[in-house]
Design a protein around this motif. Structure first.
Motif, PDB file in Angstrom:
ATOM      1  N   TYR A 276       0.752  -1.270  -0.041  1.00 38.32           N
ATOM      2  CA  TYR A 276       0.120   0.129  -0.083  1.00 38.32           C
ATOM      3  C   TYR A 276       0.684   1.218  -0.131  1.00 38.32           C
ATOM      4  O   TYR A 276       0.591   2.467  -0.601  1.00 38.32           O
ATOM      5  CB  TYR A 276      -0.795  -0.037   1.173  1.00 38.32           C
ATOM      6  N   GLN A 280       0.680   4.246  -2.943  1.00 37.99           N
ATOM      7  CA  GLN A 280       0.448   5.553  -2.657  1.00 37.99           C
ATOM      8  C   GLN A 280       1.460   6.459  -3.265  1.00 37.99           C
ATOM      9  O   GLN A 280       0.970   7.343  -3.768  1.00 37.99           O
ATOM     10  CB  GLN A 280       0.253   5.769  -0.931  1.00 37.99           C
ATOM     11  N   THR A 284       0.117   8.753  -5.979  1.00 35.33           N
ATOM     12  CA  THR A 284       0.348  10.293  -5.693  1.00 35.33           C
ATOM     13  C   THR A 284       1.032  11.213  -6.768  1.00 35.33           C
ATOM     14  O   THR A 284       0.673  12.489  -7.131  1.00 35.33           O
ATOM     15  CB  THR A 284       0.928  10.656  -4.249  1.00 35.33           C
ATOM     16  N   GLN A 287      -1.285  11.331  -9.746  1.00 38.93           N
ATOM     17  CA  GLN A 287      -2.239  12.458  -9.447  1.00 38.93           C
ATOM     18  C   GLN A 287      -1.714  13.912  -9.591  1.00 38.93           C
ATOM     19  O   GLN A 287      -2.580  14.953 -10.090  1.00 38.93           O
ATOM     20  CB  GLN A 287      -2.715  12.185  -8.061  1.00 38.93           C
ATOM     21  N   ASN A 297      -7.805   9.003  -9.674  1.00 39.57           N
ATOM     22  CA  ASN A 297      -8.741   9.164  -8.427  1.00 39.57           C
ATOM     23  C   ASN A 297      -9.662   7.896  -7.673  1.00 39.57           C
ATOM     24  O   ASN A 297      -9.501   7.776  -6.668  1.00 39.57           O
ATOM     25  CB  ASN A 297      -9.478  10.365  -8.661  1.00 39.57           C
ATOM     26  N   THR A 298      -9.975   7.270  -8.781  1.00 41.30           N
ATOM     27  CA  THR A 298     -10.990   6.090  -8.289  1.00 41.30           C
ATOM     28  C   THR A 298      -9.956   4.900  -7.641  1.00 41.30           C
ATOM     29  O   THR A 298     -10.211   4.424  -6.670  1.00 41.30           O
ATOM     30  CB  THR A 298     -11.451   5.254  -9.664  1.00 41.30           C
ATOM     31  N   LEU A 300      -7.161   5.591  -6.168  1.00 40.84           N
ATOM     32  CA  LEU A 300      -6.697   6.022  -4.997  1.00 40.84           C
ATOM     33  C   LEU A 300      -7.604   6.028  -3.796  1.00 40.84           C
ATOM     34  O   LEU A 300      -7.451   5.753  -2.704  1.00 40.84           O
ATOM     35  CB  LEU A 300      -6.382   7.747  -5.093  1.00 40.84           C
ATOM     36  N   ARG A 301      -9.005   6.162  -4.227  1.00 42.74           N
ATOM     37  CA  ARG A 301     -10.173   5.753  -3.246  1.00 42.74           C
ATOM     38  C   ARG A 301      -9.890   4.476  -2.927  1.00 42.74           C
ATOM     39  O   ARG A 301     -10.244   3.931  -1.765  1.00 42.74           O
ATOM     40  CB  ARG A 301     -11.341   6.369  -3.834  1.00 42.74           C
ATOM     41  N   LYS A 302      -9.886   3.502  -3.875  1.00 44.19           N
ATOM     42  CA  LYS A 302      -9.872   1.947  -3.707  1.00 44.19           C
ATOM     43  C   LYS A 302      -8.558   1.587  -2.604  1.00 44.19           C
ATOM     44  O   LYS A 302      -8.696   0.965  -1.632  1.00 44.19           O
ATOM     45  CB  LYS A 302      -9.741   1.107  -4.941  1.00 44.19           C
ATOM     46  N   ALA A 304      -7.380   3.440  -0.544  1.00 48.15           N
ATOM     47  CA  ALA A 304      -7.786   3.980   0.742  1.00 48.15           C
ATOM     48  C   ALA A 304      -8.576   3.131   1.735  1.00 48.15           C
ATOM     49  O   ALA A 304      -8.337   2.645   2.848  1.00 48.15           O
ATOM     50  CB  ALA A 304      -8.529   5.582   0.815  1.00 48.15           C
ATOM     51  N   LEU A 305      -9.504   2.525   0.918  1.00 46.03           N
ATOM     52  CA  LEU A 305     -10.444   1.396   1.381  1.00 46.03           C
ATOM     53  C   LEU A 305      -9.830   0.310   1.659  1.00 46.03           C
ATOM     54  O   LEU A 305     -10.075  -0.454   2.720  1.00 46.03           O
ATOM     55  CB  LEU A 305     -11.622   1.216   0.572  1.00 46.03           C
ATOM     56  N   LYS A 308      -7.451   0.776   4.772  1.00 44.54           N
ATOM     57  CA  LYS A 308      -8.421   0.861   5.986  1.00 44.54           C
ATOM     58  C   LYS A 308      -8.626  -0.438   6.591  1.00 44.54           C
ATOM     59  O   LYS A 308      -8.831  -0.879   7.678  1.00 44.54           O
ATOM     60  CB  LYS A 308      -9.506   1.858   5.854  1.00 44.54           C
TER      61      LYS A 308
END
Length: 330
Positions: A276, A280, A284, A287, A297-298, A300-302, A304-305, A308
């Motif tokens: 991860y 990142q 980054t 981006q 961006n999609t 990056l959201r994936k 993050a999930l 987490k």
């Protein structure tokens, strides 16, 4: 192929000479009236059902086609590719073994759907092909050209020695590479990822064997490598080999450190490997180059999930471990 009901099935037991004597036309004879004699000897008749676009299939092309072959009075084809979503590419003069079919293909265009009647001379000859094709059989083929690529220049280039390949003009070399990439892209779009990988890797081998005459040519060849390396990276992701995908993405960054697609591919690969932090870093940077790119961006959201979820599982594991220690102390 449309049938003629009970009458057609009865007529198959009547000898051809008797049918002619009583003026009875067979289904193929009726079909022939609306077809064009493409050679002038009556051996290959053609009916265009749906016209294609562009130039006709060239002599040394590799073609992707759907086809079905019928003998007269038969409801079912004796051979067909209709069950294949993506039929394989076939090289004219090598993979297309029916002489009439090869000649017929040379009259067709991309997207065209046509019917052909092949007399025995252009089909299975005097002996036929038991048990499916009787002797002296005229056969009907329904053919659709899905796509084709003219591979003559690639074939000629591949037949050269390594020294001869090095001596061909740069423009010819680049044309060969462009055709190889088109082949790879065609396979990729048909989800034949292993075939696509082999085409891209063949091109990379040609790059490695080419000796640049000067820095300008070396720079140009390096720029030409980028789409092949990016395609290999994506292909390996499709083949679920993220380590290989990362390797080829990094090769792009060695040539072009700010390449956004390469940064994105490397980010994808690292995410697939659950690395991860590296994912990142790559995403980054990507981006920063394209802040409004929806794919970046999609992902990056994936990321993050996923991160987490990973931390939550780590916390749960640690919590269970400590609760176990406390139980042991009691």
């Amino acid at each position: 192929m449309s049938t003629n009901g009970r009458t057609s099935r009865i007529l198959q037991f009547i000898a051809p000479d008797e049918r002619r004597q009583f003026g009875i036309e067979t289904p193929f004879q009726r079909l022939a009236w609306q077809m064009q004699d493409i050679l002038g000897d009556g051996g290959i008749l053609k009916e265009v059902v749906h016209a294609g676009e562009g130039p006709p299939v060239p002599k040394h092309a590799s073609v992707s086609i759907h086809f079905s072959g019928f003998i007269e009075y038969s409801d079912a084809p004796f051979e067909t590719t209709s069950h294949l979503k993506y039929p394989r590419m076939m090289k004219l003069g090598r993979d297309v073994t029916l002489y009439g079919l090869e000649l017929g293909l040379l009259t067709m265009k991309k997207g065209e759907f046509s019917r052909f009647l092949f007399k025995p001379k252009y089909a299975y000859g005097d002996l036929g092909c038991p048990p499916h094709i009787p002797p002296l059989a005229t056969v009907l083929y329904e053919v659709q050209v899905l796509d084709f690529l003219d591979s003559a220049q690639v074939d000629e280039f591949m037949d050269l020695s390594m020294e001869e390949q090095n001596n061909v003009p740069l423009a010819t070399f680049l044309n060969v590479l462009d055709t190889q990439r088109s082949f790879g892209n065609l396979c990729f779009n048909k989800k034949r990822y292993e075939d696509a990988r082999e085409r891209y890797k063949q091109a990379m081998t040609l790059f490695q064997n080419r000796e640049s005459v000067d820095e300008e040519e070396k720079k140009r060849l390096n720029e030409m490598k980028l789409p092949f390396l990016l395609n290999l990276s994506l292909t390996y992701l499709k083949l679920e080999k993220p380590q290989k995908a990362l390797c080829y993405g990094q090769k792009v960054l060695d040539i072009s450190p700010q390449n956004t697609k390469a940064l994105f591919r490397c980010g994808q690969a690292c995410l697939e490997m659950n690395d991860y932090e590296k994912a990142q870093d790559y995403l980054t940077l990507a981006q920063a180059k394209k802040p409004f790119d929806p794919d970046i961006n999609t992902l990056l959201r994936k990321l993050a999930l996923c991160y987490k979820d990973y931390l939550d599982k780590e916390r749960d594991m640690c919590s269970k471990m400590f609760s176990g220690f406390k139980g042991m102390e009691k």
